[in-house]
Design a protein around this motif. Structure first.
Motif, PDB file in Angstrom:
ATOM      1  N   UNK A   1      -4.106 -19.249   6.265  1.00 23.16           N
ATOM      2  CA  UNK A   1      -3.039 -19.201   5.270  1.00 23.16           C
ATOM      3  C   UNK A   1      -2.781 -17.738   4.896  1.00 23.16           C
ATOM      4  N   UNK A   2      -1.502 -17.441   4.603  1.00 20.55           N
ATOM      5  CA  UNK A   2      -1.105 -16.085   4.227  1.00 20.55           C
ATOM      6  C   UNK A   2      -0.562 -16.143   2.798  1.00 20.55           C
ATOM      7  N   UNK A   3      -1.119 -15.311   1.924  1.00 20.73           N
ATOM      8  CA  UNK A   3      -0.610 -15.206   0.553  1.00 20.73           C
ATOM      9  C   UNK A   3      -0.095 -13.778   0.386  1.00 20.73           C
ATOM     10  N   UNK A   4       1.173 -13.632  -0.007  1.00 17.20           N
ATOM     11  CA  UNK A   4       1.771 -12.301  -0.124  1.00 17.20           C
ATOM     12  C   UNK A   4       2.315 -12.103  -1.532  1.00 17.20           C
ATOM     13  N   UNK A   5       1.937 -10.998  -2.177  1.00 19.28           N
ATOM     14  CA  UNK A   5       2.561 -10.632  -3.444  1.00 19.28           C
ATOM     15  C   UNK A   5       3.721  -9.723  -3.058  1.00 19.28           C
ATOM     16  N   UNK A   6       4.948 -10.172  -3.328  1.00 18.85           N
ATOM     17  CA  UNK A   6       6.132  -9.516  -2.768  1.00 18.85           C
ATOM     18  C   UNK A   6       6.986  -8.794  -3.817  1.00 18.85           C
ATOM     19  N   UNK A   7       6.451  -8.644  -5.039  1.00 16.12           N
ATOM     20  CA  UNK A   7       7.260  -8.015  -6.088  1.00 16.12           C
ATOM     21  C   UNK A   7       7.540  -6.547  -5.778  1.00 16.12           C
ATOM     22  N   UNK A   8       6.494  -5.816  -5.423  1.00 21.31           N
ATOM     23  CA  UNK A   8       6.674  -4.403  -5.059  1.00 21.31           C
ATOM     24  C   UNK A   8       7.102  -4.342  -3.587  1.00 21.31           C
ATOM     25  N   UNK A   9       8.324  -3.925  -3.301  1.00 14.63           N
ATOM     26  CA  UNK A   9       8.799  -3.976  -1.911  1.00 14.63           C
ATOM     27  C   UNK A   9       7.950  -3.092  -0.999  1.00 14.63           C
ATOM     28  N   UNK A  10       7.616  -3.638   0.168  1.00 10.65           N
ATOM     29  CA  UNK A  10       6.753  -2.937   1.126  1.00 10.65           C
ATOM     30  C   UNK A  10       7.171  -3.311   2.536  1.00 10.65           C
ATOM     31  N   UNK A  11       7.426  -2.297   3.361  1.00  7.91           N
ATOM     32  CA  UNK A  11       7.775  -2.573   4.764  1.00  7.91           C
ATOM     33  C   UNK A  11       6.661  -3.336   5.449  1.00  7.91           C
ATOM     34  N   UNK A  12       5.401  -2.916   5.182  1.00  9.75           N
ATOM     35  CA  UNK A  12       4.254  -3.554   5.842  1.00  9.75           C
ATOM     36  C   UNK A  12       4.157  -5.029   5.475  1.00  9.75           C
ATOM     37  N   UNK A  13       4.331  -5.343   4.189  1.00 10.95           N
ATOM     38  CA  UNK A  13       4.239  -6.741   3.757  1.00 10.95           C
ATOM     39  C   UNK A  13       5.369  -7.560   4.394  1.00 10.95           C
ATOM     40  N   UNK A  14       6.568  -7.008   4.416  1.00  6.12           N
ATOM     41  CA  UNK A  14       7.691  -7.713   5.049  1.00  6.12           C
ATOM     42  C   UNK A  14       7.413  -7.972   6.523  1.00  6.12           C
ATOM     43  N   UNK A  15       6.851  -6.973   7.187  1.00  8.92           N
ATOM     44  CA  UNK A  15       6.526  -7.114   8.612  1.00  8.92           C
ATOM     45  C   UNK A  15       5.468  -8.203   8.817  1.00  8.92           C
ATOM     46  N   UNK A  16       4.443  -8.179   7.974  1.00  7.02           N
ATOM     47  CA  UNK A  16       3.364  -9.174   8.100  1.00  7.02           C
ATOM     48  C   UNK A  16       3.918 -10.587   7.898  1.00  7.02           C
ATOM     49  N   UNK A  17       4.809 -10.739   6.934  1.00  2.00           N
ATOM     50  CA  UNK A  17       5.371 -12.068   6.671  1.00  2.00           C
ATOM     51  C   UNK A  17       6.201 -12.533   7.878  1.00  2.00           C
ATOM     52  N   UNK A  18       6.968 -11.606   8.448  1.00  2.00           N
ATOM     53  CA  UNK A  18       7.763 -11.960   9.638  1.00  2.00           C
ATOM     54  C   UNK A  18       6.872 -12.374  10.802  1.00  2.00           C
ATOM     55  N   UNK A  19       5.816 -11.601  11.019  1.00  2.00           N
ATOM     56  CA  UNK A  19       4.883 -11.944  12.106  1.00  2.00           C
ATOM     57  C   UNK A  19       4.179 -13.271  11.831  1.00  2.00           C
ATOM     58  N   UNK A  20       3.796 -13.473  10.572  1.00  2.00           N
ATOM     59  CA  UNK A  20       3.102 -14.717  10.214  1.00  2.00           C
ATOM     60  C   UNK A  20       4.015 -15.921  10.450  1.00  2.00           C
ATOM     61  N   UNK A  21       5.290 -15.745  10.171  1.00  2.00           N
ATOM     62  CA  UNK A  21       6.262 -16.824  10.408  1.00  2.00           C
ATOM     63  C   UNK A  21       6.334 -17.128  11.908  1.00  2.00           C
TER      64      UNK A  21
ATOM     65  N   UNK B   1       0.874  -1.196   0.000  1.00  4.74           N
ATOM     66  CA  UNK B   1       0.000   0.000   0.000  1.00  4.74           C
ATOM     67  C   UNK B   1       0.906   1.240   0.000  1.00  4.74           C
ATOM     68  N   UNK B   2       1.490   1.557   1.132  1.00  8.86           N
ATOM     69  CA  UNK B   2       2.358   2.753   1.164  1.00  8.86           C
ATOM     70  C   UNK B   2       3.683   2.501   0.443  1.00  8.86           C
ATOM     71  N   UNK B   3       4.004   1.245   0.204  1.00  4.96           N
ATOM     72  CA  UNK B   3       5.200   0.912  -0.579  1.00  4.96           C
ATOM     73  C   UNK B   3       5.016   1.223  -2.065  1.00  4.96           C
ATOM     74  N   UNK B   4       3.779   1.544  -2.467  1.00  9.04           N
ATOM     75  CA  UNK B   4       3.492   1.862  -3.881  1.00  9.04           C
ATOM     76  C   UNK B   4       2.409   0.942  -4.413  1.00  9.04           C
ATOM     77  N   UNK B   5       1.522   1.508  -5.237  1.00  7.36           N
ATOM     78  CA  UNK B   5       0.335   0.778  -5.695  1.00  7.36           C
ATOM     79  C   UNK B   5       0.461   0.289  -7.136  1.00  7.36           C
ATOM     80  N   UNK B   6       1.688   0.235  -7.666  1.00  6.86           N
ATOM     81  CA  UNK B   6       1.901  -0.136  -9.076  1.00  6.86           C
ATOM     82  C   UNK B   6       1.271  -1.477  -9.454  1.00  6.86           C
TER      83      UNK B   6
END
Ligand SMILES: O=c1[nH]c(=O)n([C@H]2C[C@H](O)[C@@H](COP(=O)(O)O)O2)cc1CO
Length: 148
Positions: A70-90, A9-14
């Motif tokens: 289950x957690x599905x993450x699209x990780x192509x566009x780098x995002x701090x929030x997505x990285x954080x969510x993946x770490x927490x999910x792990x 989201x804040x990492x960019x909406x491309x």
């Protein structure tokens, strides 16, 4: 089944259009708790409708993450929030599928690519894909999940 979808989201909406394709497909397999990540009306400023601001967004999302199967993450566009969510999910020992498009010519973070495999009892998968294959990849993933 409760599905937590992560996308920038804040990492960019491309990549919004691909998030929409993914969420549409995921809705065949369960309830997508974070459907809003794919909404056109959320810009890279983030949600602003929530009275409680960022704290309310964080607390709501962490509850949804805890609730998810289950957690599905699209990780192509780098995002701090997505990285954080993946770490927490792990840490929460969730089953995680990360989707990355090499055609972007980015190189995926080692903290995601390198986490692949079995970490504790969390099953962490990284899948490279082409946009046109995304529905088939999700069909295979959820097909396998249904067998286990
Ligand atoms: O407004 C928001 N709402 C929201 O649910 N998120 C969550 C869901 C997304 O998977 C992830 C995106 O993080 P970021 O905004 O750092 O790109 O964080 C993030 C924001 C804004 O940071």
């Amino acid at each position: 089944m409760y599905i937590y979808f992560c996308g920038s989201i804040r990492g960019g909406r491309q990549d919004l259009k691909i998030y929409q394709r993914i969420v549409k497909k995921l809705q065949n397999y369960g309830q997508v708790l974070t459907e809003h990540v794919s909404h056109d009306d959320i810009s890279e400023k983030g949600e602003d409708a929530t009275l409680g601001g960022d704290k309310a967004i964080y607390e709501r999302d962490m509850e949804w993450l805890a609730q998810s199967d289950v957690v599905v993450a699209e990780v192509t566009q780098p995002s701090l929030g997505v990285g954080y969510e993946i770490g927490q999910a792990t840490a929460m020992k969730k089953r995680i599928l990360c989707l990355f498009r090499p055609s972007s010519e980015r190189v995926l973070s080692a903290m995601i690519r390198g986490a692949e495999g079995k970490l504790g009892s969390s099953v962490f998968q990284v899948q490279d894909y082409k946009e046109e294959d995304v529905e088939g990849i999700l069909e295979n993933y959820f097909g396998e999940l249904a067998k286990n």
